[in-house]
Every structure is written in structure tokens, then in C-alpha cells.
Write an enzyme that holds these catalytic residues in place. Structure first.
Site, PDB file in Angstrom:
ATOM      1  N   GLY A 229     -28.556   5.461 -16.937  1.00  0.00           N
ATOM      2  CA  GLY A 229     -28.913   4.649 -15.786  1.00  0.00           C
ATOM      3  C   GLY A 229     -29.809   3.508 -16.178  1.00  0.00           C
ATOM      4  N   ARG A 232     -35.520   1.014 -16.090  1.00  0.00           N
ATOM      5  CA  ARG A 232     -36.752   1.263 -15.352  1.00  0.00           C
ATOM      6  C   ARG A 232     -36.969   2.755 -15.114  1.00  0.00           C
ATOM      7  NH1 ARG A 232     -37.733   2.176 -10.421  1.00  0.00           N
ATOM      8  NH2 ARG A 232     -35.560   1.882  -9.848  1.00  0.00           N
ATOM      9  N   GLU A 248     -28.843   7.285 -22.419  1.00  0.00           N
ATOM     10  CA  GLU A 248     -27.573   6.637 -22.697  1.00  0.00           C
ATOM     11  C   GLU A 248     -27.728   5.227 -22.203  1.00  0.00           C
ATOM     12  OE1 GLU A 248     -24.545   7.531 -24.106  1.00  0.00           O
ATOM     13  OE2 GLU A 248     -25.765   9.161 -24.908  1.00  0.00           O
ATOM     14  N   CYS A 283     -20.757   0.348 -17.999  1.00  0.00           N
ATOM     15  CA  CYS A 283     -21.966   0.318 -18.829  1.00  0.00           C
ATOM     16  C   CYS A 283     -21.860  -0.772 -19.886  1.00  0.00           C
ATOM     17  CB  CYS A 283     -22.162   1.646 -19.543  1.00  0.00           C
ATOM     18  SG  CYS A 283     -22.267   3.028 -18.413  1.00  0.00           S
TER      19      CYS A 283
END
Lengths: 433, 433, 433, 433
Positions: A229, A232, A248, A283
């Protein structure tokens, strides 16, 4: 529904999930509250250091898990199961049939990769003779114990399915949390796995928001958390979990077009696909394209080609898609900030879609590109704005001239948190994304 | 002296280091201040993502580093060099000649392990054919860039030497900080490495306190930090560095004597050695010994045997040593807390040494053991006190009876932060510690 | 039928195969003659050195072969396919339903082991950086080209199926010859593989006798031949093919019962199973059992236990089976030679079966054991007779006394052509044999 | 002298070795006769199947051998030892100081590669959990027992030294035979190894002719023989030893110059070096050079460049060398046969050297090249003549035109016994040859 210790249960409250295509509530999922998570915490904390299995404990589970993989793959080869999962993914994460199908195919191939004895093979140990007779040194792969997997909305099956099972393969008990907008896909996948033999207590599954799950991890003393994800949240987790987290990385990805112009059609197709497939919500979506001046000459006109390809994308065929993390307004505001960079101009796109029913919390925008000169990246504030990772159909085109290659390298070296894309290839297991 | 960018320099201030055997100041080292660290930060931050070398960049450095290892090993085989390092270690970390010699031998063997082509071998890549002609996927081992190594006082040469060079092997530039009480050993080792060909700018070396180095890591954006030391500092680093830290765990180590009594002399010797060698200041020092009742019967009397062996240890021969992190007072206070556990009794030791000149900031105590029954560990506060990791000559002897094996397992599973000692063996490369 | 270059063809002549249970001709197979083999030779000789694929050529075949494995495994999970192959095996190699089923299960698991990306994984290459920029050294696994597999009657599916496909995985084109008494099983397996996508020209398949196939290998210039069978033929092949042959060794296997008597029931069951399962016609059949005197005392009586278990085996249930390579007469003649060893006596068995219809070219005998003292093995001629590898239900029981362990070791060291069974374990992929 | 069972001994007769530069007898070596080999046979036959060591037996030998490697490398880093071996090699296998020095360097680096724990690392075992608790499968690397190494004259130290020690590393006892013209180098190397700790009975060493050694292998039952040398002898050994032989292939090596002309100076230098270094007596010597027509145009003129470089080679500086296996007469006769191929012409060289003292049993010829058109290789007899592997300064230059690439591929595929040179790179451990 939630799954804890082998039982499917509801939470006291539910959360509405809206259809990203028209904003209607089409799903109600559990919204597990702080006062309902004790069972998850107990379960996670109770896993012994030795895990559910290891080379000395319950080794028959390695074989069993290989059989589960084989059986699950056979199940997913059935056309009706294949189609069910594709359509389910499309409902919650609107992407084209081909894109959603790619996710099924990836998971199915991966399940085959670990069928038969292949889970057992992961437990291979290495031994060395010691200094004297009777001594030897053997390195085993041991589990962590109670672990966790947290995954985002963009690949509702592939990321959480592969990561959760991988954790279990090595003997861990896993608690999985998926972005609740799409978690229904993993829930159905788990039910299928149970039907082909996965013990129901190997993976716990919870619908909740981030702060609630953070509490599960802390009080359950998660021995390792695999998080996919945003940077932050990743940073916060690294602090809360004292480093016991693997990230990841999504990353800000880029492509460089060098001085040799070749395969123009193919390059244009690939660049369009990488930037705007699933509306840039993969991603590995391409966020910046460095273009040598040879590529922008009139006879090549890579920008014009990209504009034409982007212009053919449509929401109706889901070749353009709703943006689930950036509302339209926020998207356009960011675009304006990039356009404010000295020398910037709009290459194509840049408008909200016409005649759409995408709800306001989501984005509905044209595939967009802003063009800037390489010199602009030398100014730190401009660099920061240009390299914001926007999970949507947006890319920055950077013009550079012969002799400015070093500026390109210098820019790339300043980008945080990713590998040099031109050097390290993608793993073949994910190539169909 | 400090080493930065290939130059040896002094700091404005110095720090006194006292002789652990008599408290006299015998060494003055740099005490680098916050306003002197800018060069270190610049150096660390300037390392590109691609490191000093990688399979595509400066590959001749792999060969050069293998040659440096070979040449350094040859140097350390010279009797005078061997002796120099042993005596240097003994001066700053008082341990027996054999123990200090073991450290030299370990480093020398390790250097041989990586001589010749063996550094190059670390860069082995794995390739797989792709889906079509001309495609392939290759996984390379790439460096992080600017990294750091932080190591403690107990192995002044081995830990920092091996870890710093390992980082360089993979293409990183390393900034190393060793506990300044012993850092002079690594300084001399670096000078020797330079003399046999290690580029002076591969490793930066700094004498400073923790907060100052923390600042270097943060502002230099250390891409990875390898930390060996206390759990408390490790937790802080994990937070500050957002997880970009690897911990070499010290751990609370234990041994179990099962119902089968055998090799009594050997077991006693080994247990004494593991608990009290270097006064319990090895990372793998034994802190708890579970004793089946068969071992405490009068004809076996393992406790009596341990007491006799411990009693033969002497500060003069450095078979008992000053304790560098726990002053005598603190040591005895902790012992008293353990003795307050219900059922606890002093097995042997427990007193400050007589006629010693160890300075007050260090400890000077007898090899000590406190004996408790297994039931005591079921009480959480007692468990917590009994499992404090004390870096000194102290162990807890736990009596258990036939039928109480499950209590032993249960206790072990509750101990944090270490691997199950009976299952995972030590790496042969460190066996002579 | 024969398969050459993708076409199924007949030979001019046929060979009768008789039912091993009653001697009736129940199958006619091609008996390919010397003047019919030219097409096989041409095919084998025409394979280029680079094979059908390698990491640079047709890499999509790695993926295709993984898909074939997955699809073939799915096919063999169908109950009707499973049952078909079990019964087919039983018809030509009479063994119990469980034993034949084990063969199917082994092949099916093996196919899963190589489904998905796992064939591709076999082509993993290893790279090392060279001495200078731009240099690197990469080791690839390349095929041989045209190769051959020759397998015996005892495992009609497992050995030839796994070995032929393994050869193809690595890019070879394979010509397979199975003992024609059982080759029909491999023929059916090939037809199934074709139906799920294996290119028909990857494996050629021929029914012929040994001299004819020898000619194919010589004139087709087989780059490698994998042979499973008798040592006598293996030696001839090694000479004819100038060493380009790999032998899957059958070996003379033995077991040692040491001084510690334990798990008597289990040991007896296992020893009976290993010696007499499939009438001793498994490659790993136990041919000699060394018994410490503690095992032959009246209260343990391992010999009596073995006799009772052997006595329960029956031809009707195929727990005792026809012997396909040793006719009854030859079997009994060999037994008599062993009985002629000084000190030898019949432990049990030793007679032709009553009321059987096994044809005369095959054997029909009781599970048999001859008992000799360890001293007898010191005489070279006796040793030679006692260690003849008889592919049938026959074992030699060797008595040894406390203090004679060295004689056991000495005897084992003199046995040719096999690994020390107690040290090297079997590969898990074949464990269900 | 011969070495058997740890004792250095003489044979009854001696063999004269002449100086290849002037024909004078300068060395007398043992000429071991058939009736003197019984001790070698007994030694070889007496090695148990378990070897001198394996992971279960004498594991301390792995460590000892690593120490021997380290100490031997240190010894060879001494300038006087380095120089001694270079000059010794030059005396028996006349090659330039740089070439001979490369051999020392290769061996020394290789010894470093296996110093420290690296021999132990070779014994790494792989374990897998079994199907049930308590079961596991472990694969160990076991020795063969008594083995043999046979090596030729061209690399008097590197090939025999590395191969013999490699055999010993894995637990074998090795009997080594080197071409007696150069075996004195290995004898001296063995004496040096003994002085740094290699047990004298690990390697037996014999001076004898081929038939005598054949008898040792057969009657000693060599479990494996590693042979480097001519294909003719290799074939005989494969037959005699029933396949228990591994061949280090010399091969007929070739290079292809494609249509892209680049780095002309470098390519010419490399091609000259590969074809005529050590007078073409390296295993990897280039025997055929395919030249695209672009390389023979007047402005490139690769043939002229090669002629100039070859013309600078001189016997005096040993940049041209005596040919130890092909007398001058035989060399010229072969050249004439190649010149008789239709379309062939002499490119350069082709004459006996002037004013040399090389004895008649050796060759003394100019670096020579014969040029033929690609079409000539389509005629089988011409192909056979052109691809004779001549261990001397001789290469065939093959002209091909645009559009004839397939003829090149076809020719390469017909060459026996070697890997496709353009695909498989050389191992870095031998790169300095």
C-alpha cells in the site's frame, strides 16, 4: 463475513460499499469495531513460536498444502469458477475482462507452481558437516508464528491470495485484511480453498478499518506483517511494529526512451498500456516517461501516438476505469499543480469524463499527460510535485535533449523507494498484470 | 581517529577510556560532536542507488575485494600481527588470551572464505527464460547504497569487521560505529586493510555517542543499518529509520537438561563455559539452565559441579572478567530481585570480587547462579525478572521434575526475541566464539 | 503401435504377449525389424545440438510443457482415468491394486511438481560478473539433442513416463523403448499426453527387441541414453555408446538389524514388504537381511515373524505375483545353489506355488528365504552366489553375533554398484513405490 | 619419483625426457613397468565405498583441506615459489613467461577459492521434511572411493593440480597420472602440498605409459576416472571402464565474425591470441574462423591483420612454441591435405621454422592459416579434413557471404563433441588461460 478461528461471523455494524460505476450501495460488509477484536488478538497471540508446522512439527501439512494448491488450481480451471471470479473482481474493482482474467490466470498458475511436492520443497534445509564426527550444522526455514497480510484494492485476488497462502506455506498462521471495498473477492477465494481442504483455522480474515487492525497487530504481537500500500501507512506501521514489517513497494515507476528510435508502434502501445491500464492503478503503473528528442520529432511523434491511444479508452468498455483513491477534484487539483511547473503544458486529457455516473468519492477522468522539460526537475519543489505518486491515469512526459542523459540519471537517483526499473526485471510470476 | 572519505581526522574534543582492570585512563578517542558530522552525512547521502559496484558497474571491484580478503588473511597469519590484535583486544575487552585469539581466528578464516573469487560468487544472478524468444528474467543482487553498521563492545574485531566488509562486498558504502570503549581495534583493522589494498573511501569510521550517530543516519538517509546491541536501542532505531534496520539479536539463551543423564563432565564443562566465559558477555551466553531432577540427584549433582568449575575462574587469568555494561551494584541488585522470587535460593557466587581494581562504572563479581523451581516461572512478574537479559556472569537454574516437560516448553515459548536454541544451530563461521 | 515423428504406425510383424496369470496370448504388439528403423534413426540424428528448445530457442515451450503437466495431472485426477491406468498396469505387470495405484499417484504428483512455471524453473541460469564492465559469465542448462530412454517391466508407467518427460523438459527429443511386455501402458500415457497438448513429435516410441534398439542408438548417434535395467545390459551399452549412458541402478539392497531390538512388529512388516512386495521385483527390493543375534532369540524370533507374514501372501490377491524375469525352474536352481553354501538352511518358502496357471516362461514361487551365517560370506564363491541379484521373492538372511559388526561392514563394502542404503535416503518423489 | 601410499619411490627403469627447445635429454623420470604396479592397484582397491571422508566420517578433513588450500595459496604468493613454478613449467612445456605465470595465478586463486570453510561448503546437504513427524529425506554428496585423474602436457600444473585436489575434497583417494614429459611439475606441487599439511597418502602419483596405467585402473577398479586428452583415448577408456569416466573435452573450437564489423583491432588481437597462443596447444585453441565478407574487404582486411600479428611471433620469446604432439612433418602433411580441398589457399605461414633446434619428435612451424570457402564444408570428406583437431598453430579461415549464415550454422551443428562456443561462456576460474 469475518473468519476467526475457523468460524464465519458478522460484526455488530456494517459498512456500505458503493458501486464504483454508479454510486449505488451494492454491498454491506462487516465494520468490525474495537470492542470486537479480542478473538483475533487471542488467536494471533496464541500461535507458538514454532508455528503451525515446521520441518519438525506436523510435516504432513507441507504435503496437505501442496494438495490444496493442486485442487484449488483444478477448481479454477473450471470455466464457471473462472468466470465467477472475473466478474466478481470487475464488480468491485472495475477493470476490463481481460485485466481481471489476468488476475485469475496469475493465481491459478501460482497455485500450480506450488502443487505436488512444491510446498515441501520450500522447507528445504541445508546442512554442513561440523568440525568433528557427530557434529553438523543444519539451517532450517522456520515460521515466525502469528503473522499478518494487509493488501489494497487494486488486485483484489492476486496480492492477498498469494501473500496469505505463502505465509501459511512456511508454517505461519495468518490474519488477512483487505481493503473492504474489494475484500469480498478474498472471502470467496477463502471459501473455495476451504472446500478443497485448506483448514479453516489457517487464515483469519477481518473486515475493519485501519486503526482497528493496527490494534489487532499491536496487541496480538504480530511477528511479521506484509504490507502492500501507500508509503505513508507503511512508515507508520514500521514504527508501530518496531520494524517487523515487510513492504511491497508500489513505487513511482518511469521509463526512458533513449536516442535509438525503434519499434515505435510497440513502444507506444506498451507505454499507453503501462500508464493507463486499469486507469493507472497497478502497482507498477508508469508515472513518468523520459523522451529523447529523437522521439518527439514530427515523423515519430510519440506524444501524438500516445494521445491517440489514450483517446480510444472508454469507461463503457472499462478500458478507462473509475479511480478509487483519488476523487476527480483532487486529481484535477494535482494536475494543475504540475501544470504550474515552469515550462509545463498539457499534452492530452485533463478533463472530467462526460456523462458518467461514478460517485463523487471516486475519480472519473480522462487519461492525462503533462509535459515538462528535464530542466524543471532540477528545482526541488518542482521535482517533488512532478514525482507525487498518483494512483490514477496520469503521467508526466519529460523532454530531454542529446547530451542531457546525465540529468535523466540524476533525476532517477533522487526518486525514493524503488529499484532502477531498467535493470531489475519483473518476476515472471506476475508478468500478466 | 575518525575516517571520512578516505582521510583520518581528529575531533575537536576527546573522550577518556579507562582501563577496565584498574580504572586508569589509558586511551583518549575522538568524541565527535553534532557540529562535526556534516561530512559523514554528505558522504552517506551522496552514494548513488547503484552503490559503489554491482553486476553492471565496476565489477572489477568484486575481484579486488577477493584479493583484499586473501591478502588480509595472509597478513593475519603472521605471528606478530596475530599477537598484536589479540593483545589489543585484551586491553580493551578483558578476556582470556584463548578467547581473544578465537576472535582473530574467526576473522581470518572468514577472510579466507571470501578470498579468491568468493566475493564475486556472492553476486551470482539467477535467470529464467521468458515467455517468448528474446525475453528473459534475471534477478541480480543489488546494493542498497549508503549503509551503516553499529556494533557493541564484546567482540571488538569480529562483529564490526565481518559486518562492515560484508556490506562493502555487495557494493554498499558503509559508515561504521563501534562502542568507543573498544573501537581502537576496528581502527587498527581498517588501517591493516588499507595497507593490503582496500580503498580508503569504502568504509567511513566514526567515534561518537549514540545520539550523534543517530543524526548521521537520519540526515544521511541510511538505506540500511545493521545493528548489534540491546533490544531497547534496536526498537528506537526501527522507529527512527522506519524499519530500514536489521537487528543481530543478542537474545536470552537457555539450555535444557533432559531426563537422560550422560556425559556429565562434558555437560558441566560446556554449561560453565557458556554461562561464564568472558563473564557472560557473549551474545550467546547461557542465561537459564533447565535441570531435570535426574541431574540434581546426589550422584550426579550438576549444581555442585558447576559451582566447582565457576570457583576456579579468576580475574587474574581473565577466566573471570570485568563486566562492562553492568556495574557491581546494579548486578547485585538484580540478583536480589531474582532471589526474591518465591522458592529461589543462591546456588553459588553472589559476591563482589575481593581485592580487585576494576573501576566502579564496571562490574567485578563472582560467577553467580540462582536456583528456582519451574513453577515460579508461571507467575508473570517472576517470569519477567528471571528472564532479564543480564550481560554478565549470571544464570538462573530452573528445577523441573519428571512430568513437567510441558511447563518447560511453555516457558520457552514465552521468551521474546530469539530462536529456539535446540533447533537452530549456530552458523559454523562463528563456532569458535 | 509405434510412434515416429508424430505418426502412429504398425510394424510388419507382431509379437505375442501372454497373460502372466494364465499364459494365454492377450496382446499383440509391433515387433519392429532391423529394416524398419531407418525413420527412427533419421529423426534422432536430425535433432540439432541446440535441441527442441533451450533458454535462447523456443522458450515458450517451457511454459507449454508446464501447462501440459498441469493438464495431465488434472486428467489423472479423474476417477475413471485413475482406474483405467491401474487396471492396465495390473493386466501386464500383475501387482496389487494398491501397488499399481501407487504408481499412478507418484506420476500424478510428479506432474503437479512440474506444472505451472516449474518446467521453466529447471532452466534457471546462473550468472557471475566478469573482470571488467560489460563482461559476465552465465551458465545455462542446455539440452543434449537426440536422446533415449530404456525402461524395464516392473514399473510400466512411472519410470518411463517420468524419465521421458524429464528429457523433453530440458529440450531433448526422446526415443523411448519400454520392455514390450508392458509397453502398452506407456503408449496409452503418450496418447493421453497428446490429448492435453504435448506435441506428438517430442517423443518417439518403439516396440522392438534389444539388438534392434541398440542399432537405433548407434546409427542415430544418441547423445545420451538413460537406461534402467540389468547391470549386464548396462555394461554393454556403456561400451557401445562410449560412455554416453546414465544408469539407473537397480542394485542389490540390504538391511541391517542392529543390537537394539525395537518396534519388532513394524520392522517385520517393513522387511516383509521390502522383500516380497510385487514379488521382489521392485528396483529397491531387499535381497539380504543381516540379523544381530538379539533379533533371533525366541522371544523376538524375527525369522518366525517374517515366515508368518510371507505365508499370508497369495497369488489370488496379487500380494504374491508372477515373476517375469526368472522362470520357476531357474529360481529354484538358484535357491539350491545358495542352500549349498556351508551352514545354509531354508528359512521358509522354497516351493513352486500350487494350483497356478502362470505360464512356464514366468516364475510362480513362494516367498522364500535362505539363512546363512555371516562367516559364509568370507568365502568369495559363496559371497558371489549369495549376492546374485534375483528379481523375485527371494532373500538371504544372514546371522551375525555381537562382536561381528565389522564382518557386516566388510561384506557390505564388497557389494558392487549401489549406495550404502543406511546413509542415502530415497528421493521423496518416489516414496510411494 | 613415484608416490604410493605416502612413500616416494623409484621405478626399475627410467625414461629420458628431452628438452623441447634443443632435443637434449634433460630429465630422467621413472618408467614404471607392469610388474611394479601392484601397490597402486592394492591402494586403489582398498579404498572403502565411504571414501576417506564424507559428512559422517572424518568430517574434520574438510576443515583440514581448507587449511591446506589456504596455506598452499600463501606459499604460492611468495615471489620465489611463484618464480620457481613458472620456470619449471617453461622448461617442460615451453610457453611465454606470461602464459606460464597465468597458470600459477589460476591455481593460486583457485586454492584461495577453497580456503577457509569453502571445502566444507562443498559438502552441503539438502534436507526435506518427510510425510510424517520424524521422517526426513537428506541428500548428501558422497565420494566414489578410489578414483583417478589423467592429464595432458599442455597445462602441467593447472589441470592436474585442480582436478586431483577436487577429487580429494569430496572424500576420494586419487591416483594421478600426468603426461611424463611434464609430470615433474605436479610432483613438485605435491611436495609443496605435503609441506603445508596435505596427508601424503591422499594422492598417489605415478610416472608410466598409457597401457600400464590402464591396467592400474582396471585391476584397481577405479570408481571414476577424470580424463583430459584426445577423443581417441577417451573412447577407449569409456569402453574399458564401462562408462565410469568423465571427459574434459578438448574440442574443436571456432569463432564467427558476423556482418557487423567492429572493434577490428581488438578482434584481430583476440583471434590471433586464441589461435596461436602457446602454439595452439590450449584446450580451447581456436581452430576455425568463419569470416563474413564484410571482414575481408580491403579496408578491414582481417586476414592481413592476422598475418601481421602471427608474423611477429617468435620462438626465441616463446610467443611461438614447439609443438609437442605433432612433429613438423606430420603438421605439414596435414596442411597439405587441407590445401587440397577445392578452393583452398594458404593465407600465411606454412613453413618449418628456420634455424631452430627443436628435436624431430616435436614440431617447429610458423603460425599457419589455410583459407577455404564455406561451400567446401558441404562435401563430407573435405569437412572431415578441415575439422581435424590439430594441437598446433594452425587454423582454417572460412569465407562466407551475406545470405550464407545458414551454411555456417549447419557446419557448426555437424562438429562433434563440443558446446556451441558463442552460447556457453568459459568458467571465470580459467579465464587467464
Amino acid at each position: 463475513m469475518n473468519l476467526c478461528g475457523g468460524s464465519w461471523t458478522k460484526a455488530k455494524r456494517t459498512q456500505d460499499i458503493v458501486d464504483p460505476l454508479n454510486g449505488e450501495v451494492f454491498l454491506k460488509v462487516p465494520n468490525t469495531a474495537m470492542d470486537e477484536i479480542e478473538p483475533y488478538i487471542q488467536r494471533m497471540a496464541a500461535v507458538p513460536r514454532s508455528g503451525l508446522h515446521n520441518p519438525f512439527k506436523n510435516p504432513e501439512r507441507y504435503v496437505m498444502l501442496g494438495e490444496v494448491c493442486g485442487a484449488a488450481a483444478r477448481e479454477m480451471f473450471k470455466p464457471e469458477v473462472d468466470d465467477f471470479f472475473i466478474r466478481l473482481i470487475q464488480r468491485v474493482a472495475p477493470k476490463s475482462y481481460a485485466q481481471a482474467g489476468g488476475e485469475i490466470k496469475a493465481v491459478r498458475t501460482w497455485l500450480q507452481d506450488f502443487s505436488g511436492n512444491n510446498v515441501r520443497m520450500l522447507a528445504e534445509s541445508q546442512g554442513l558437516p561440523g568440525d568433528h564426527v557427530g557434529q553438523s550444522t543444519v539451517g532450517y526455514r522456520m515460521p515466525f508464528g502469528g503473522v499478518s497480510v494487509i493488501t489494497p484494492f487494486n488486485f483484489p485476488l492476486e496480492i492477498c491470495g498469494i501473500q496469505s497462502l505463502s505465509a501459511v506455506f512456511m508454517g505461519n498462521q495468518c490474519t488477512t485484511k483487505v481493503d473492504w471495498k474489494v475484500a469480498i473477492v478474498m472471502e470467496q477465494f477463502l471459501r473455495m480453498l476451504h472446500s478443497v481442504g485448506l483448514p479453516k483455522s489457517d487464515i483469519d480474515f477481518i473486515y475493519c478499518d485501519g486503526p482497528v487492525f493496527n490494534e489487532v497487530l499491536l496487541r496480538g504481537d504480530a511477528k511479521m506483517t506484509l504490507f502492500t500500500g501507500s508509503q505513508r501507512v507503511a512508515d507508520k506501521l514500521a514504527v508501530d511494529l518496531k520494524g517487523k514489517v515487510k513492504l511491497e513497494d508500489a513505487g513511482f515507476d518511469w521509463k526512458i526512451l533513449g536516442p535509438d528510435v525503434m519499434d515505435v508502434d510497440y513502444v507506444a502501445w506498451q507505454a499507453d498500456h503501462d500508464a493507463y491500464g486499469f486507469a493507472g492503478q497497478k502497482c507498477s503503473a508508469q508515472s513518468m516517461l523520459f523522451m529523447h528528442e529523437n522521439w518527439t520529432k514530427p515523423d515519430v511523434d510519440i506524444v501524438g501516438r500516445l494521445a491517440r491511444l489514450a483517446g480510444q479508452r472508454s469507461l463503457k468498455e472499462l478500458t478507462n476505469c473509475p479511480v478509487l483513491t483519488w476523487p476527480t477534484e483532487k486529481f484535477l487539483a494535482h494536475m494543475d499543480r504540475v501544470l504550474a511547473i515552469p515550462g509545463a503544458s498539457l499534452a492530452f486529457g485533463g478533463k472530467e469524463l462526460a456523462d458518467h455516473t461514478v460517485p463523487p468519492q471516486y475519480g472519473a477522468v480522462e487519461p492525462t499527460a503533462v509535459r515538462i522539460p528535464i530542466e524543471a526537475l532540477e528545482d526541488p519543489p518542482s521535482f517533488e510535485v512532478a514525482t507525487v505518486e498518483l494512483f490514477g491515469p496520469f503521467q508526466v512526459l519529460v523532454d530531454y535533449k542529446e547530451g542531457q542523459q546525465s540529468k535523466v540519471i540524476e533525476a532517477i537517483n533522487r526518486m525514493p523507494n524503488h529499484l532502477t526499473a531498467g535493470i531489475v526485471s519483473n518476476n515472471p510470476r506476475f508478468i500478466n498484470e
